[in-house]
Design an enzyme around this catalytic site. Structure first.
Site, PDB file in Angstrom:
ATOM      1  N   GLU A   1     -29.352  40.990   0.455  1.00 46.79           N
ATOM      2  CA  GLU A   1     -30.256  41.424   1.534  1.00 46.79           C
ATOM      3  C   GLU A   1     -30.785  40.210   2.301  1.00 46.79           C
ATOM      4  OE1 GLU A   1     -33.080  43.616  -0.860  1.00 46.79           O
ATOM      5  OE2 GLU A   1     -31.941  45.462  -0.609  1.00 46.79           O
TER       6      GLU A   1
ATOM      7  N   CYS B   1     -39.004  51.059  -1.218  1.00 47.43           N
ATOM      8  CA  CYS B   1     -39.981  50.144  -0.635  1.00 47.43           C
ATOM      9  C   CYS B   1     -40.244  50.436   0.841  1.00 47.43           C
ATOM     10  CB  CYS B   1     -39.521  48.704  -0.814  1.00 47.43           C
ATOM     11  SG  CYS B   1     -37.843  48.379  -0.220  1.00 47.43           S
TER      12      CYS B   1
END
Length: 655
Positions: A311, A407
């Site tokens: 990421e 998240c």
């Protein structure tokens, strides 16, 4: 160190056609929906188990821990959102629900102040043994942010008491003193949270801890290496310290590296510490890192983090469209970082990036009904191919009702709920009110010893006309600084209908200083032509392509409007685009309509061209024929709210 003071959420009331309905959506739909998700009450959605984990930790349920090691943080972000919602408008039922959550946290907290359901339930003997991977400080940071927001909204101290005990416990375990672990978190977040606690309470403990975590990161010997050795860890692939920005001391870092969300959370904490301690070297590092992101690593949508692997940021100008990761949380973190830099340096470039991310890279992360989400935000989608890719999570073509790693949903909720705190700032030394974002609102500020109300009216982002009315009980001399957006070719400023004679521009703000009287009105007019955006030549995937932007809004083409194979569409730079507000489309948007050409196959012997089909050669010695076609573009943030299909931001062009 001189800095601006943001006008707090409690002193700003949104009255905006674009953003106020989104805040209402958070209050009425998103908060209840996310509570159901966290409480395992959504049908056909994998249970989150977040609330259940804490009940098990409190000894009120039997069971085992379920979910990510950082599962608690989802609830903490939800609780922070509730704090912002209550700050905007009281809601006794929602407040009672939140109070119940806080009571549960108090019961789950251990006698020594420790609070983390994963370790309490699943690994009670492993606390603080893997700071690199296990997110204990990350979860603590999100709880601290929730505590600040909830206390500011309600004045209830119970949640502050919980985080005080937790922070004191952390201080007993971590730090430079003998007998403590010289550790820091693998996922930065606690740094900025501790600074919020410090600014709320004035307690130097929180500043000292935040400064320690910033200063210690990346120092030799690298703590994560020592920690792994103590655990007896054996890895097939060596740990990449850049992943967690722990490869060198933060003041020496010159480029944004590693996991994008971790990076911008860390840089936000660094900016806070720099501001509070007058640390010019730390501020210089923040400047370098911010410039590196926005000049070499940011998508036109304000998304960051181009690689699904880790990421992460990769190399400069590597900004693939169909494989873009651009996690929603990363765009949110860029808003946090840019807003903090803006308070340290009143430079419109920070507000420009904040605005770009807000209207594009952040908003795209949630559906218009508030019940579907993107974790990642690609700039090009071919659904049939996406279904066959191993990195399918990075190329989702429909939003999801929830995630195992959830998240992003509560993160976007807390940002939208707190948006009022990003619009205005005040410089008390010069008696200047700054308007960073053009959002219809009322702000209560103190200027030149007077209580002043600024009333902003606008149809931005669809219209560039902004009115700012001054309401004051007595006349007073102060300055108003209006941001000139970086995309604006020109602006016109008038006071009470007359051109301004005594104004000046500095770093993208027009300053107007005068003796203001009740009812005085500033009018800012910003033309909004359709702009063609071209990428830096080093961005190889956008060679020969352009994107469309009007005002702060980046546009895209969808298959539902333009047919399949969007990459066969070619447009000519400089053509005329019609901007039209369509009230019944996608909640009301301005669309762009123009003309272009589409590559087609013209079979031998047929006078009428048709699209490429079966039976045609895969390669040929002549280019495809072209037929004229209509082109319609919609705001990028609104894509994937109708019939699923292809989407692209960048479109081929030929002069």
């Amino acid at each position: 160190m001189k800095r601006l003071l943001p006008v707090s959420l409690q002193n700003v009331h949104l009255e905006d056609d674009f953003w106020a309905p989104r805040q209402q959506l958070v209050r009425d739909v998103v908060v209840p929906y996310q509570w159901k998700a966290l409480n395992d009450e959504l049908p056909d959605v994998e249970p989150s188990h977040t609330v259940a984990n804490l009940k098990i930790a409190a000894g009120e349920m039997e069971g085992t821990f379920h979910g990510m090691v950082f599962q608690d943080s989802d609830l903490y972000k939800w609780l922070e959102t509730v704090g912002y919602v209550l700050a905007i408008r009281p809601n006794p039922e929602l407040e009672a629900l939140a109070d119940g959550v806080i009571d549960l946290l108090a019961r789950a907290q251990q006698p020594d102040g420790y609070l983390n359901s994963y370790f309490t339930v699943a690994r009670p003997d492993a606390r603080w043994t893997n700071l690199r991977d296990d997110h204990e400080l990350y979860c603590a940071g999100h709880l601290m942010e929730a505590a600040v927001a909830y206390y500011q909204a309600t004045g209830k101290p119970k949640i502050l008491d919980i985080v005080r005990r937790l922070a004191e416990h952390i201080d007993r375990v971590l730090g430079p003193e003998p007998g403590k672990k010289r550790g820091y978190c693998g996922h930065p977040e606690i740094e900025l949270a501790l600074m919020k606690l410090h600014r709320l309470t004035g307690d130097e403990l929180y500043l000292r801890l935040a400064k320690y975590f910033v200063d210690e990161r990346g120092r030799e010997p690298l703590y994560f290496a020592l920690e792994a050795e103590a655990r007896g860890e054996k890895r097939v692939r060596p740990y990449n310290f850049k992943y967690s920005q722990s490869h060198q001391p933060v003041r020496e870092q010159t480029s944004a590296e590693g996991h994008a969300v971790r990076a911008v959370y860390l840089y936000s904490g660094m900016a806070d510490v720099a501001a509070e301690t007058d640390d010019e070297a730390l501020l210089a590092a923040c400047r370098r890192l911010w410039e590196d992101i926005v000049s070499r690593r940011m998508y036109v949508t304000g998304g960051i983090g181009s690689s699904a692997y880790e990421e992460a940021f990769t190399v400069p100008y590597d900004l693939p469209n169909d494989r873009a990761y651009a996690e929603t949380c990363a765009a949110i973190g860029l808003v946090f970082f840019s807003h903090r830099m803006l308070q340290l340096e009143a430079d419109a470039k920070y507000a420009d990036v904040m605005e770009r991310a807000l209207y594009n890279g952040v908003l795209s992360g949630m559906s218009l009904d508030g019940q579907r989400y993107f974790y990642v935000n690609p700039l090009e989608v071919w659904p049939e191919v996406a279904e066959h890719r191993e990195d399918m999570h990075a190329v989702r073509t429909t939003r999801q009702p929830w995630f195992g790693c959830a998240c992003c949903p509560p993160n976007i909720a807390r940002l939208l709920a707190s948006l009022g705190g990003y619009i205005y700032s005040v410089d008390p030394d010069t008696n200047t009110a700054f308007v960073h974002l053009y959002i219809g609102s009322q702000a209560a500020v103190s200027l030149a010893g007077q209580d002043v109300r600024l009333i902003q009216r606008t149809r931005y982002p669809w219209d560039g006309e902004v009115q700012l009315q001054v309401s004051a009980s007595a006349q007073a001399e102060f300055a108003i600084a209006l941001r000139v957006p970086g995309w604006a070719r020109r602006v016109e400023v008038r006071v009470n209908g007359q051109p301004v004679a005594s104004s000046w521009e500095s770093k993208g703000y027009v300053y107007i200083r005068r003796v203001w009287r009740d009812g005085d009105t500033v009018t800012l007019s910003i033309p909004m032509p359709v702009e063609e955006v071209f990428a830096h030549p080093e961005v190889r995937m956008n060679a020969g392509k352009l994107a469309l932007q009007r005002g702060p809004i980046v546009y895209c083409l969808e298959e539902v409007d333009n047919g399949r194979n969007l990459q066969s569409i070619v447009i000519r730079p400089g053509q005329t685009w019609t901007a039209q507000y369509e009230e019944g489309l996608l909640g009301g948007v301005v669309t762009l309509q123009g003309s272009g050409w589409r590559d087609v196959i013209r079979p031998q012997g047929e006078a009428v061209p048709r699209e490429f089909g079966h039976g045609q050669p895969l390669y040929a010695f002549q280019r495809c024929a072209r037929e004229e076609t209509k082109v319609k573009a919609i705001p990028y943030y609104a894509w994937c709210n109708r019939t699923p299909g292809e989407m692209t931001v960048w479109v081929r062009y030929e002069s």
